[in-house]
Write a protein that holds these residues in place. Sequence first.
Motif, mmCIF file in Angstrom:
data_model
loop_
_atom_site.group_PDB
_atom_site.id
_atom_site.type_symbol
_atom_site.label_atom_id
_atom_site.label_comp_id
_atom_site.label_asym_id
_atom_site.label_seq_id
_atom_site.Cartn_x
_atom_site.Cartn_y
_atom_site.Cartn_z
ATOM 1 N N VAL A 120 0.854 -1.186 0.000
ATOM 2 C CA VAL A 120 0.000 0.000 0.000
ATOM 3 C C VAL A 120 0.891 1.237 0.000
ATOM 4 O O VAL A 120 1.906 1.288 0.696
ATOM 5 C CB VAL A 120 -0.906 0.031 1.250
ATOM 6 C CG1 VAL A 120 -1.757 1.286 1.252
ATOM 7 C CG2 VAL A 120 -1.793 -1.195 1.299
ATOM 8 N N THR A 121 0.503 2.247 -0.787
ATOM 9 C CA THR A 121 1.202 3.525 -0.774
ATOM 10 C C THR A 121 0.180 4.641 -0.621
ATOM 11 O O THR A 121 -0.880 4.622 -1.269
ATOM 12 C CB THR A 121 1.999 3.741 -2.072
ATOM 13 O OG1 THR A 121 2.980 2.711 -2.190
ATOM 14 C CG2 THR A 121 2.696 5.095 -2.057
ATOM 15 N N VAL A 122 0.497 5.613 0.234
ATOM 16 C CA VAL A 122 -0.389 6.742 0.501
ATOM 17 C C VAL A 122 0.305 8.033 0.086
ATOM 18 O O VAL A 122 1.423 8.308 0.518
ATOM 19 C CB VAL A 122 -0.774 6.812 1.995
ATOM 20 C CG1 VAL A 122 -1.704 7.999 2.243
ATOM 21 C CG2 VAL A 122 -1.439 5.513 2.434
ATOM 22 N N LEU A 123 -0.354 8.815 -0.748
ATOM 23 C CA LEU A 123 0.128 10.141 -1.131
ATOM 24 C C LEU A 123 -0.742 11.188 -0.468
ATOM 25 O O LEU A 123 -1.980 11.116 -0.550
ATOM 26 C CB LEU A 123 0.080 10.323 -2.656
ATOM 27 C CG LEU A 123 0.874 9.310 -3.491
ATOM 28 C CD1 LEU A 123 0.640 9.559 -4.968
ATOM 29 C CD2 LEU A 123 2.352 9.381 -3.162
ATOM 30 N N GLU A 124 -0.108 12.173 0.189
ATOM 31 C CA GLU A 124 -0.841 13.232 0.866
ATOM 32 C C GLU A 124 -0.760 14.528 0.054
ATOM 33 O O GLU A 124 -0.121 14.592 -1.001
ATOM 34 C CB GLU A 124 -0.265 13.446 2.275
ATOM 35 C CG GLU A 124 -0.408 12.251 3.196
ATOM 36 C CD GLU A 124 -1.819 12.054 3.726
ATOM 37 O OE1 GLU A 124 -2.747 12.749 3.252
ATOM 38 O OE2 GLU A 124 -1.989 11.208 4.611
ATOM 39 N N GLN A 125 -1.404 15.583 0.565
ATOM 40 C CA GLN A 125 -1.479 16.846 -0.150
ATOM 41 C C GLN A 125 -0.102 17.403 -0.490
ATOM 42 O O GLN A 125 0.114 17.919 -1.598
ATOM 43 C CB GLN A 125 -2.256 17.869 0.690
ATOM 44 C CG GLN A 125 -2.497 19.192 -0.020
ATOM 45 C CD GLN A 125 -3.442 19.047 -1.193
ATOM 46 O OE1 GLN A 125 -4.615 18.797 -1.022
ATOM 47 N NE2 GLN A 125 -2.925 19.210 -2.403
ATOM 48 N N GLU A 126 0.848 17.279 0.415
ATOM 49 C CA GLU A 126 2.180 17.831 0.148
ATOM 50 C C GLU A 126 2.847 17.120 -1.022
ATOM 51 O O GLU A 126 3.582 17.741 -1.808
ATOM 52 C CB GLU A 126 3.056 17.725 1.397
ATOM 53 C CG GLU A 126 3.312 16.311 1.873
ATOM 54 C CD GLU A 126 4.165 16.264 3.122
ATOM 55 O OE1 GLU A 126 4.768 15.199 3.380
ATOM 56 O OE2 GLU A 126 4.233 17.276 3.836
ATOM 57 N N ASP A 127 2.594 15.817 -1.185
ATOM 58 C CA ASP A 127 3.149 15.093 -2.326
ATOM 59 C C ASP A 127 2.527 15.570 -3.634
ATOM 60 O O ASP A 127 3.216 15.735 -4.646
ATOM 61 C CB ASP A 127 2.906 13.591 -2.166
ATOM 62 C CG ASP A 127 3.431 13.050 -0.860
ATOM 63 O OD1 ASP A 127 4.635 13.197 -0.600
ATOM 64 O OD2 ASP A 127 2.630 12.501 -0.088
ATOM 65 N N ILE A 128 1.219 15.783 -3.621
ATOM 66 C CA ILE A 128 0.511 16.246 -4.814
ATOM 67 C C ILE A 128 0.998 17.632 -5.205
ATOM 68 O O ILE A 128 1.265 17.912 -6.378
ATOM 69 C CB ILE A 128 -1.000 16.230 -4.566
ATOM 70 C CG1 ILE A 128 -1.469 14.794 -4.285
ATOM 71 C CG2 ILE A 128 -1.759 16.814 -5.753
ATOM 72 C CD1 ILE A 128 -2.922 14.687 -3.854
ATOM 73 N N ASP A 129 1.128 18.531 -4.215
ATOM 74 C CA ASP A 129 1.598 19.889 -4.505
ATOM 75 C C ASP A 129 3.008 19.869 -5.076
ATOM 76 O O ASP A 129 3.331 20.633 -5.996
ATOM 77 C CB ASP A 129 1.563 20.739 -3.237
ATOM 78 C CG ASP A 129 0.146 21.020 -2.758
ATOM 79 O OD1 ASP A 129 -0.796 20.866 -3.557
ATOM 80 O OD2 ASP A 129 -0.016 21.394 -1.576
ATOM 81 N N ARG A 130 3.855 19.018 -4.555
ATOM 82 C CA ARG A 130 5.248 18.994 -4.983
ATOM 83 C C ARG A 130 5.386 18.487 -6.414
ATOM 84 O O ARG A 130 6.245 18.956 -7.168
ATOM 85 C CB ARG A 130 6.060 18.121 -4.024
ATOM 86 C CG ARG A 130 7.554 18.216 -4.201
ATOM 87 C CD ARG A 130 8.264 17.587 -3.030
ATOM 88 N NE ARG A 130 7.935 18.286 -1.796
ATOM 89 C CZ ARG A 130 7.318 17.711 -0.768
ATOM 90 N NH1 ARG A 130 6.954 16.449 -0.809
ATOM 91 N NH2 ARG A 130 7.050 18.407 0.319
#
Length: 696
Positions: free
Chosen positions: A48-58
């Motif tokens: 499982v991998t989780v991407l958060e808002q900071e990953d999306i923004d970057r």
Amino acid sequence: MRLICGAAAAALLAGESAAQEATGATPLGRLVLGAGAEKVAIDTPQAVTVLEQEDIDREQPRTAGDLFDSVPGVQAGGSSRVTGETFNIRGIGNAEPASQSRVVVNVDGTPKFFEQYRTGTFFGDPALYKRVEVLRGPASSTLYGSGAIGGVINFTTKDAADFLAPGETGALRFSGDYASNGDGAGAGVIFATRPREGAEFLFALNRDTSGDIEDGDGATLPGTDFDRLSGLVKGTFRFGEVQDQALRLSYSRTEGDQEDTAVAQTGGPVGGFGTSDFESRDETAVVAYSHAGAGNPWLDLEVTLSWSDTEVVKDDFSAGMACAPGFTQVLCDNEAAYETVTLKAENTVAFGGGAWENYLTFGAQLSEQERTATSSVGAMSFHPEGTDTRAALYAQGEFIHESGLTLIPGLRLERIQQEPAETAPDGGQDESFTAVSPKIAALYEVNDRWSVFGSLARTERAPTLDELYSTQGSTPVRGAPGTFLSARQPSLALDPETATTAELGFAYAGRDVLAQGDSLEAKVTAFHNAIDDLIGTTPRATGPDPAPVPYFSNIDEARIWGAELEAAYDAERWFSRAAYSLVRSEDEATGETLTDTPADTLALTLGGRMPEHGLRYGWRGTWAADITTESDATSADGYVTHDLFLDWTPERGPLEGVTVNLAVENLTDASYRPNLQLDEAPGRSFKVALTRQFSW
């Protein structure tokens, strides 16, 4: 086991920010919300991998596929065109008809699906999302639907609570971005308000445009220009004596407009099909009620009614003179749409005693998907219309022993009915299937740092409308007068595909490894997937008057196996990430590597922080190996790319509330083609994104 009790879910309902506070410093320390009872990623007996808002923004993504550059086992196929992208998980999924039914995609729990010849599958604007979860392998079929042979991708839209700190009643956030490759620009605004305790609202609007981008050799990639508008409206109401109940309503919409763009959006030369005007629209509406049952271990209920509608309209074809009934109907003005209504009810109960702590999640799901397609010369035989109706019951247990052993059995029973529309070709009849998806997973914590896990899962994928009812007339063979390829008839004798997957792995979670307060986490997963009765196009006979054949057949069996590594180190002043994926496959009939198999890839990130200045900076390198598959189109040479990034978020002074994201992608302007894409990859691009939030 770092587990959040289902009976304690009322704490989560105090705001989605509670989940954010619980996330760890590394991706493997983040909460997984879609695998049953909430737990951190490293304690989930599944990859499982989780991407958060900071990953999306970057990432500053143009498309959803851009988000997966550092996610092992997940690749974007098709092309770099925003409406030509597909998803591939562990060698499952491509741009061909019905392939994407093997990868389940959800937005706020709403199933999303789109399939059309030479067109991508998902058109949602990444700017709408705050979180993405990728659950690899068919074990996710228990909770999300039979047929998830590759896995599940869950997108979650933004919430008002993401922008409102405790005690604040309003926030206004402005954003803008620019990318040099394609001269792309975007702007967005978000308004979040909390007029009273227990009520929150969010309004978001985004607009972005781009010209055609260039590859590493400076050649234009035609059809990569776009004009996109997206919006989100969301409301959350919490009530009850301890506010353990919530009603959520949301509506999101993404519209795309491309003029004189490539007909073959999934890639390849423009000349064969020419160009057309291309409009896309993707809508999602959700009404969800939840009751956390504070103080009641038998109640943690979620009921969701959702609606999804995805439509594509193509007209003004440059090759319009070729428009005619038959295969060239693809060059006629046409519309294609999928409209889906889903009702899902799910409850989690907590029970146990002595050395055991137990949770049982059970539920029911009903859905009806209407597929429509028409052209200026009538119904399209290779894109049949019809209705896909599904009813499912499922249950998943989590039994946790104080010794560190966790057992997770699950079972889903699903009934699928495919009903062709009146426009279906002769021979069309209703088809029904029953799919059974059992699984068993286990995790054992050897000590505070080490754990081992394994699973065995099986799922069945019923044939789609496309596979059952598509037809194609007899066509002449070029350069051979009087010789024809046989016609293709409906494929009403198809059996469901069956995938059986075994996984085995281990995880390490260490604290204070190299310095006080640091963390090192790693997870290694090996998998083996055996697929029986694989559905594919039937080879066509040739001759003066060849006998017709079914369009699709159960023609193949396949094995896919490999391993994945996800690791992260985090300290106060520096950090690193690693994602490695190795996938091998074999067509049992030919012994060759399957067409959809991705190249071995390694993504390595090294970075540092200057907390006193709000700075975060770093480098990411990506290596892909050479690969040879059954198809020349997905065989490719290896490559290496380098990216740089810098984030600045001042915490005081006149620029407080401002965030600056700078990036250089493909720093060396390398020329390469990812093997699952038909076009060359984009060349170097300088990117900048600015956000400014005002709160009160």
